[in-house]
Design an enzyme around this catalytic site. Structure first.
Site, PDB file in Angstrom:
ATOM      1  N   TRP A 137      67.117 -10.386  13.405  1.00  0.00           N
ATOM      2  CA  TRP A 137      67.284  -9.062  12.796  1.00  0.00           C
ATOM      3  C   TRP A 137      68.305  -8.220  13.560  1.00  0.00           C
ATOM      4  CZ3 TRP A 137      66.120  -9.347   8.088  1.00  0.00           C
ATOM      5  CH2 TRP A 137      64.995 -10.054   7.643  1.00  0.00           C
ATOM      6  N   ASP A 186      64.790  -0.603  15.657  1.00  0.00           N
ATOM      7  CA  ASP A 186      64.179  -1.157  14.439  1.00  0.00           C
ATOM      8  C   ASP A 186      62.751  -1.553  14.798  1.00  0.00           C
ATOM      9  OD1 ASP A 186      63.278  -2.730  12.357  1.00  0.00           O
ATOM     10  OD2 ASP A 186      64.995  -4.097  12.352  1.00  0.00           O
ATOM     11  N   LYS A 215      56.016  -4.536   6.276  1.00  0.00           N
ATOM     12  CA  LYS A 215      55.446  -5.423   7.278  1.00  0.00           C
ATOM     13  C   LYS A 215      54.060  -4.908   7.672  1.00  0.00           C
ATOM     14  CE  LYS A 215      59.217  -7.696   7.071  1.00  0.00           C
ATOM     15  NZ  LYS A 215      60.393  -7.648   7.896  1.00  0.00           N
TER      16      LYS A 215
HETATM   17  C1  LIG Z   1      61.836  -7.708   7.657  1.00  0.00           C
HETATM   18  C2  LIG Z   1      62.662  -7.067   8.693  1.00  0.00           C
HETATM   19  C3  LIG Z   1      63.891  -6.476   8.381  1.00  0.00           C
HETATM   20  C4  LIG Z   1      64.468  -6.484   6.994  1.00  0.00           C
HETATM   21  O1  LIG Z   1      63.742  -5.645   6.185  1.00  0.00           O
HETATM   22  P1  LIG Z   1      64.121  -5.385   4.649  1.00  0.00           P
HETATM   23  O2  LIG Z   1      63.256  -4.230   4.323  1.00  0.00           O
HETATM   24  O3  LIG Z   1      63.775  -6.651   3.912  1.00  0.00           O
HETATM   25  O4  LIG Z   1      65.550  -5.067   4.579  1.00  0.00           O
HETATM   26  C5  LIG Z   1      64.579  -5.858   9.395  1.00  0.00           C
HETATM   27  N1  LIG Z   1      64.108  -5.831  10.647  1.00  0.00           N
HETATM   28  C6  LIG Z   1      62.939  -6.401  10.988  1.00  0.00           C
HETATM   29  C7  LIG Z   1      62.466  -6.325  12.395  1.00  0.00           C
HETATM   30  C8  LIG Z   1      62.179  -7.034  10.021  1.00  0.00           C
HETATM   31  O5  LIG Z   1      61.009  -7.599  10.354  1.00  0.00           O
END
Ligand SMILES: *Cc1c(COP(=O)(O)O)cnc(C)c1O
Length: 362
Positions: free
Chosen positions: A103, A173, A197
């Site tokens: 990511w 993030d 998530k």
């Molecule tokens: C799933 C995830 C993403 C991507 O998320 P989307 O909402 O599908 O764009 C980005 N960063 C992390 C840490 C993730 O687990």
């Protein structure tokens, strides 16, 4: 009706009381005679839903007054672009990245399209099984921000210590660890994540950004909708937001408060993770793949070391009410995502099943 133990990395398990309340309110939301899906985002009931959601989120995370909370679409991935667009200087923008998994690697790649992006450290040399040493990080003097992905969902690693950035804003993030335990928002310039998530259904990202970083002078080509200022000025209602997802997130925030807030849920999350890691550490068959010091309490990848045996385990788990235990397609093996809504009984059930499988396949 039978529900499985769902170890999906996302979209993922949601608290059952939340799903039940949503079901009860499906046809008639609080006497409005319609579902939340059918109401105008400019209506009074919806304004109250989004206001309450924001207030509860601020409460849970103790978000300081000088931070904005934005409810935006496009997932976390759209923010990979929005972050450099909003934070890089128009003339010679510079950003530092730590690449600790897929990511952050994607976010780093995206940033390169808008200015100079430096990779200060990477753990790709050992398939992202660890978090680079943050004490060895020297932030570039002209950096507009330092970027990290604080919990790498695929590799199951977490920063247990944050890099020192001085005056350079730290951007994190937190998609797969959002609201899993208390965090000090004031240490960051920007905290953001997709909610699918650990928080709610898909369709929404939450951006928590310090006011001085909500700027007018963003990169000139930044689309209106990706300017944080647009969303901040409009209270996240510049255009139609992900109304239903915001409503469900609001219910999850209330549920989290009933669990003792982030202190309460954090304690439970650590207990759940310990249960699984303690088993892995003594197992002769299964092995965790992340470095011990950097292990995530949310995503737990593990292997047997034999791809055929992994496949057998996944198949038998599936027949025994254990869903979505397969690892990410890029790494194989298994992964148990044990988010907030996974009860401790679910983790115990998984551990018991693994012990039984180990005995049968010794
Ligand atoms: C799933 C995830 C993403 C991507 O998320 P989307 O909402 O599908 O764009 C980005 N960063 C992390 C840490 C993730 O687990």
């Amino acid at each position: 009706m039978s529900r499985v133990y769902n170890f999906s990395a996302g979209p993922a398990v949601l608290p059952e009381p939340v799903l039940k309340q949503a079901a009860e309110e499906m046809l008639d939301y609080q006497g409005t005679g319609m579902s939340v899906m059918e109401m105008s985002h400019r209506s009074k009931p919806f304004q109250s839903i989004i206001d309450t959601a924001e207030a509860d989120l601020r409460d849970l995370l103790a978000i300081p007054e000088n931070y904005k909370v934005l409810f935006v679409q496009g997932g976390a991935t759209t923010q990979f672009a929005a972050i450099p667009m909003n934070l890089m200087k128009a003339e010679g923008g510079v950003a530092d990245y730590i690449v600790s998994g897929s990511w952050s690697k994607k976010a780093f790649k995206e940033a390169k399209m808008y200015g100079t992006a430096n990779c200060l450290a990477s753990s790709e040399d050992e398939t992202f099984s660890y978090v680079p040493d943050v004490d060895a990080i020297k932030v570039s003097p002209d950096a507009d921000y330092l970027y990290i992905c604080q919990n790498e969902t695929i590799y199951g690693t977490t920063y247990h210590k944050l890099p020192e950035t001085g005056d350079v804003p730290l951007v994190s993030d937190v998609s797969s660890m959002f609201l899993s335990e208390p965090m000090d928002v004031s240490k960051y310039g920007v905290i953001y994540g997709g909610v699918q998530k650990n928080v709610g259904p898909a369709g929404l990202a939450i951006v928590i950004v310090r006011e001085d970083l909500v700027r007018e002078d963003v990169l000139p080509f930044t689309p209106t909708l990706l300017r944080w200022k647009t969303m901040a000025d409009a209270g996240s209602l510049y255009n139609t937001p992900a109304c239903y997802t915001i409503y469900i997130c609001g219910l999850v925030f209330k549920w989290l408060k009933e669990q003792g807030g982030l202190e309460g849920i954090g304690k439970r999350n650590h207990e759940k993770a310990a249960l699984l890691y303690d088993f892995l550490d003594q197992s002769k068959l299964f092995k965790g793949t992340a470095r011990k010091e950097d292990r995530s309490i949310m995503n737990v990848p593990f292997i047997t070391g034999d791809a055929d045996l992994d496949a057998k385990f996944i198949a038998e788990a599936g027949e025994n009410n254990i869903a979505n235990i397969k690892g990410h397609r890029s790494v194989g093996g298994m992964r148990a995502s044990i988010y907030n809504a996974m009860p401790v009984e679910g983790v115990q059930y998984l551990v018991d099943f693994m012990a039984k499988f180990e005995k049968e396949n010794a």
